[in-house]
Design an enzyme around this catalytic site. Structure first.
Site, short mmCIF file in Angstrom:
data_model
loop_
_atom_site.label_atom_id
_atom_site.label_comp_id
_atom_site.label_asym_id
_atom_site.label_seq_id
_atom_site.Cartn_x
_atom_site.Cartn_y
_atom_site.Cartn_z
N ARG A 78 0.85 -1.18 0.00
CA ARG A 78 0.00 0.00 0.00
C ARG A 78 0.89 1.23 0.00
O ARG A 78 1.96 1.24 0.65
CB ARG A 78 -0.89 0.02 1.25
CG ARG A 78 -2.01 -0.99 1.24
CD ARG A 78 -3.10 -0.61 0.23
NE ARG A 78 -4.22 -1.53 0.22
CZ ARG A 78 -4.44 -2.50 -0.66
NH1 ARG A 78 -3.57 -2.69 -1.66
NH2 ARG A 78 -5.52 -3.25 -0.60
N HIS A 124 -1.71 0.77 -9.91
CA HIS A 124 -2.30 -0.26 -9.02
C HIS A 124 -2.87 -1.43 -9.84
O HIS A 124 -4.03 -1.82 -9.68
CB HIS A 124 -3.39 0.39 -8.14
CG HIS A 124 -3.63 -0.35 -6.85
ND1 HIS A 124 -3.84 0.29 -5.64
CD2 HIS A 124 -3.71 -1.67 -6.59
CE1 HIS A 124 -4.05 -0.62 -4.70
NE2 HIS A 124 -3.95 -1.82 -5.25
C1 GLV Z 1 -5.21 -5.00 -4.17
O1 GLV Z 1 -4.60 -4.04 -3.88
C2 GLV Z 1 -5.93 -5.85 -3.26
O2 GLV Z 1 -5.98 -5.52 -2.07
O3 GLV Z 1 -6.46 -6.87 -3.71
#
Ligand code: GLV
Length: 321
Positions: A236, A284
């Site tokens: 994160r 992401h």
């Molecule tokens: C992606 O970041 C997830 O938490 O699956």
């Protein structure tokens, strides 16, 4: 019995379609569509706005669309209104594998000097450089849950020395996670972190976001990596202090970084991460959970909640993962 989706920024429609196909009798609503809040027994969400849960007084289970639950546990009304509500995450071995592929791609590109050869190609310049010995390609994975375990194991067949760090002094027995990681040197606990950092050439962050991991990768910890180390973050964004990373890149201590997650997503257009020549930034995308898996696990969690059965995919709300 009904299911509500609050998945933004993840598009809800593919999940709604998969849910309707798998459970045609269950009403499924997107949060912005008209719906009856008192009929909602399960919510599938990526993040929650404060107060978002207030109308759902008959909620039995809250399910995360992916592996991380930090954006759900952070909402204050969860604690205030639903102190005992099970919160489940998705455990998708395919997602873990996709994330491992992403990390391998970044690490190999760095270790095999792909950016250097690309600039040489652009200049029609033929020059061969020695391949870095494996002993200088030491991989260190922070977090040995299902995702970190898959990443650590992906490097082993290629001959890389692989170590990992678990916050607690044992490898967590995460559902879907390898119980033991043969071939991986495991460091654990607070004292284990400096030891792992000191012997890592490619650091991979695969930790869950908790108060203990927020800001863990900062100037003091990153400086413990050997000069020339490379950082990959698929955990994160809040775990990495971006300004500290930049300072160590610009000071020449770190060789580069691959970031798939950011302090703010998306980073603002003038954020340095977009432009830095030694940062590879992706939106992401390292690995999403498969919609079919999300839906099956959500339906199972709802069934279990209604039947009073244990929830194998429930997180420990106090631990944060
Ligand atoms: C992606 O970041 C997830 O938490 O699956």
């Amino acid at each position: 019995m009904a299911i509500l989706l609050m998945t933004a920024p993840i598009p809800a429609q593919p999940l709604i379609d998969a849910l309707r196909a798998a459970a045609p009798d269950v009403p499924v609503w997107a949060a912005d569509a008209p719906h009856d809040p008192l009929a909602v027994e399960a919510i599938l969400a990526w993040r929650l706005k404060p107060g978002a849960l207030a109308p759902y007084r008959n909620l039995r289970v809250l399910c995360a669309t992916g592996a991380g639950v930090d954006k759900l546990l952070a909402v204050p009304d969860l604690l205030e209104r639903f102190p005992a509500l099970p919160v489940t995450r998705t455990v998708d071995a395919g997602q873990h594998q996709r994330i491992a592929q992403y990390v391998l791609a970044c690490a190999l590109s760095h270790l095999r000097e792909q950016p250097r050869y690309q600039s040489q190609q652009a200049a029609a310049h033929w020059a061969r450089h020695p391949v870095r010995p494996l002993a200088q390609c030491r991989i260190g994975v922070l977090g040995l849950g299902a995702v970190g375990g898959a990443i650590a194991q992906a490097f082993l067949p290629l001959g890389f020395p692989v170590a990992g760090w678990a916050r607690s002094p044992r490898v967590p027995s995460d559902p879907g996670a390898p119980g033991a990681l043969p071939g991986v040197t495991v460091f654990a606990g607070e004292a284990g972190l400096p030891a792992l950092l000191a012997q890592t050439d490619v650091l991979v962050c695969a930790l869950p976001l908790t108060p203990a991991t927020q800001g863990l990768l900062n100037r003091a910890t990153l400086a413990q990596l050997p000069p020339g180390a490379y950082v990959i973050n698929i955990g994160r964004g809040e775990q990495l202090v971006e300004a500290d990373l930049r300072a160590l890149l610009d000071a020449g201590h770190l060789a580069g970084a691959a970031l798939d997650v950011f302090e703010r997503e998306p980073p603002l257009p003038d954020n340095w991460v977009w432009q830095h020549p030694r940062v590879r930034a992706t939106p992401h995308i390292a690995g999403e959970a498969d919609a079919q898996v999300v839906v099956q696990q959500l339906l199972d969690a709802l069934h279990r909640a209604r039947a009073g059965l244990p929830q194998p995919l429930a997180v420990d709300r106090s631990a944060g993962y």
